[in-house]
Scaffold this active site. Sequence first.
Site, PDB file in Angstrom:
ATOM      1  CG  ASP A 186      82.593  55.027 104.633  1.00  0.00           C
ATOM      2  OD1 ASP A 186      82.291  55.796 103.700  1.00  0.00           O
ATOM      3  OD2 ASP A 186      81.760  54.390 105.300  1.00  0.00           O
TER       4      ASP A 186
ATOM      5  CE1 TYR B 117      82.314  55.188  98.900  1.00  0.00           C
ATOM      6  CE2 TYR B 117      82.020  53.879 100.884  1.00  0.00           C
ATOM      7  CZ  TYR B 117      82.014  55.099 100.241  1.00  0.00           C
ATOM      8  OH  TYR B 117      81.721  56.245 100.953  1.00  0.00           O
TER       9      TYR B 117
ATOM     10  NE  ARG C 158      75.361  51.165 102.533  1.00  0.00           N
ATOM     11  CZ  ARG C 158      75.595  51.272 101.228  1.00  0.00           C
ATOM     12  NH1 ARG C 158      76.109  50.257 100.582  1.00  0.00           N
ATOM     13  NH2 ARG C 158      75.350  52.372 100.571  1.00  0.00           N
TER      14      ARG C 158
ATOM     15  CD  GLU D 175      75.243  63.299  95.901  1.00  0.00           C
ATOM     16  OE1 GLU D 175      75.539  64.065  96.833  1.00  0.00           O
ATOM     17  OE2 GLU D 175      75.275  62.067  96.006  1.00  0.00           O
TER      18      GLU D 175
ATOM     19  NE  ARG E  84      76.175  53.933  92.704  1.00  0.00           N
ATOM     20  CZ  ARG E  84      75.894  54.876  93.591  1.00  0.00           C
ATOM     21  NH1 ARG E  84      75.241  55.954  93.220  1.00  0.00           N
ATOM     22  NH2 ARG E  84      76.259  54.766  94.852  1.00  0.00           N
TER      23      ARG E  84
ATOM     24  NE  ARG F 136      69.735  54.140 115.070  1.00  0.00           N
ATOM     25  CZ  ARG F 136      70.291  55.189 114.482  1.00  0.00           C
ATOM     26  NH1 ARG F 136      69.645  56.338 114.441  1.00  0.00           N
ATOM     27  NH2 ARG F 136      71.498  55.099 113.969  1.00  0.00           N
TER      28      ARG F 136
ATOM     29  NE  ARG G 115      73.832  62.780  98.913  1.00  0.00           N
ATOM     30  CZ  ARG G 115      74.694  62.324  99.778  1.00  0.00           C
ATOM     31  NH1 ARG G 115      74.309  61.996 100.989  1.00  0.00           N
ATOM     32  NH2 ARG G 115      75.963  62.191  99.467  1.00  0.00           N
TER      33      ARG G 115
END
Length: 376
Positions: A362, A360, A179, A312, A256, A183, A287
Site C-alpha cells: 500500500d 504488494y 482481510r 473495473e 494479476r 463488525r 466495481r
Amino acid sequence: MQKFDYLIVGSGLFGATFAYRAKKANKSCLVIDKRSHIGGNVYCENKYGINVHKYGAHIFHTSNQEVWNFVNSIVEFNRYTNSPVANYKGKLFNLPFNMNTFYQMWGVVTPGEAIEKINSQRKYMLDRIELSDTKEPANLEEQAISLIGIDIYEKLIKGYTEKQWGRKCTELPPFIIKRLPVRLVFDNNYFNDRYQGIPIGGYNKLIEGLLQGIEVRTNTDFFVDRKHWEQVADKIVFTGKIDEFYDYKFGKLEYRTVYFEEEVLDCSNYQGNAVVNYTDVEIPYTRVIEHKHFEMFGDEIDKCKKTVISKEYSVEWNENIEPYYPINDLKNNELYQKYKSLADNESDIIFGGRLAEYKYYDMAPIIEKVLKMDIE
Ligand code: FAD
Ligand code: UDP
C-alpha cells in the site's frame, strides 16, 4: 556530463519519496520515468475538474503518525472515508460487513440478534470442518461461511471473489477473505486505520511536492540507453521490474491485472458513492468507481455538471498490459528469490517499491520504508 549522486529510475511514490529525502540530505538526484508523466500508479488525469485515478482508485490510509505527518507536510489531506456499497442484483448493502449490512440482509436490529443469525448460518460449515482431517477451513468458501454465514457468502462474496480472482472460491486459499473486517457496530468505514484521506487537489500535488526542485525526465526508459544511465550517477535507485533489470534471465514474473473502462457522463452524480462493488457473477465488472466523490463533497458535487466513472474488470495476466498485483504464489516467489539474490550483491543499486521488490505495498508502507532508509 554532470554526475549525480543518485539516478532514480521511476517517479512513483517510492522514487519520489526517496528523491525528496535525498535532496534534504544535500544529494543531487536525477529522476527518470518511462511514462509521459510523474507519479507512477497514483497519477491522476484531470477531466472536467475531476481527478481521475488513471491506474485504479487509491485511498491513502495508515495508523503511522510519522507517515501521516510527513504526507500532510507536503499536501493537506481531505476527510474522505472509504465506505463502499455492494450491489447484488439491484439490492444495496453496506460494506464492510457490519450492523448496517446485517440489518439490510436479515432485518436484525441489535448486535445480539445479528450474532444469533450469523451463528445459525455458520453452524453447518463449522460442523463440516470439525469432521474434516485438518479441522481448518480448506478453502475460501469454507472460511467465508464459517466466518459470516451462507447468505452473505452467496450474495456478497462468492460472485465478486470469483470474478476478481478468475477462480472458484473452492479453489482459492482461505486467508484472502480474512482481510475483510466483520463488525457488530454501525460503522461503514472500510479501514480500521487511524488516518485516511485523499490529498486536497489530488495525488499529483503530493508527487509534485515531493519532486519540487529535482530534475525529472519523463518519456525516458532506463533500458533504452542503459549504458548511458548507468554512468550518470554514483548510485541507482531502481523501482522498475526486477526481472527486466536482469534481462529476464531466469524467466518472467507474473502479475494479476485489472482493466478499466472509463466513461464521461452528462450528469453530476451517477451512483452517489466513490465505490460500488457488483457482487453477482452475471455483471462482468467487479466495481464501478465514480472519481469525483473522492474529492467533492456537499454542494461541490452538483456544481460540477459532469462525472467520470471507471468500470473495473479483472483480466488474466498478459505481458502487454500494465503489471499491477504481484502473484506471490510459490512458483513466482521462488523465481523472485533468484533475482533477489543477484540484487543483494549489488553495492551501488537500491531496489525498491512494488515492481523491484515484487511485493504488494500500500502507499503508506512504501513511504514508511523510505523514511526509515539511511540515505548517504
Ligand atoms: P509505481 O507507482 O508502479 O512506480 C514505478 C514507476 O517506475 C512507474 O512510474 C514506472 O513508469 C517507472 N518505471 C518502471 N520501469 C521503468 C524503466 N525501465 N525506466 C523508467 N521508469 C520506469 N495503495 C493504497 O495505499 N491504497 C489504495 O487504495 C491502493 N489502491 C491500489 C489500486 C491498484 C489497482 C493498484 C495496482 C495499487 C494500489 N495501491 C494502493 C498501491 C499503490 O499503487 C502502491 O503502493 C504505489 O503506487 C507503489 O509505488 P512504487 O513507486 O513502488 O511503484
Ligand atoms: N470481497 C468480497 N466482496 C466484496 C469485497 C471484497 O468478497 O464486496 C473479498 C474478495 O475476495 C477480496 C477480499 O474480500 O479479494 C479482500 O477485499 P479487499 O477489498 O481487501 O481486496 P482488494 O480489492 O484490495 O484486493
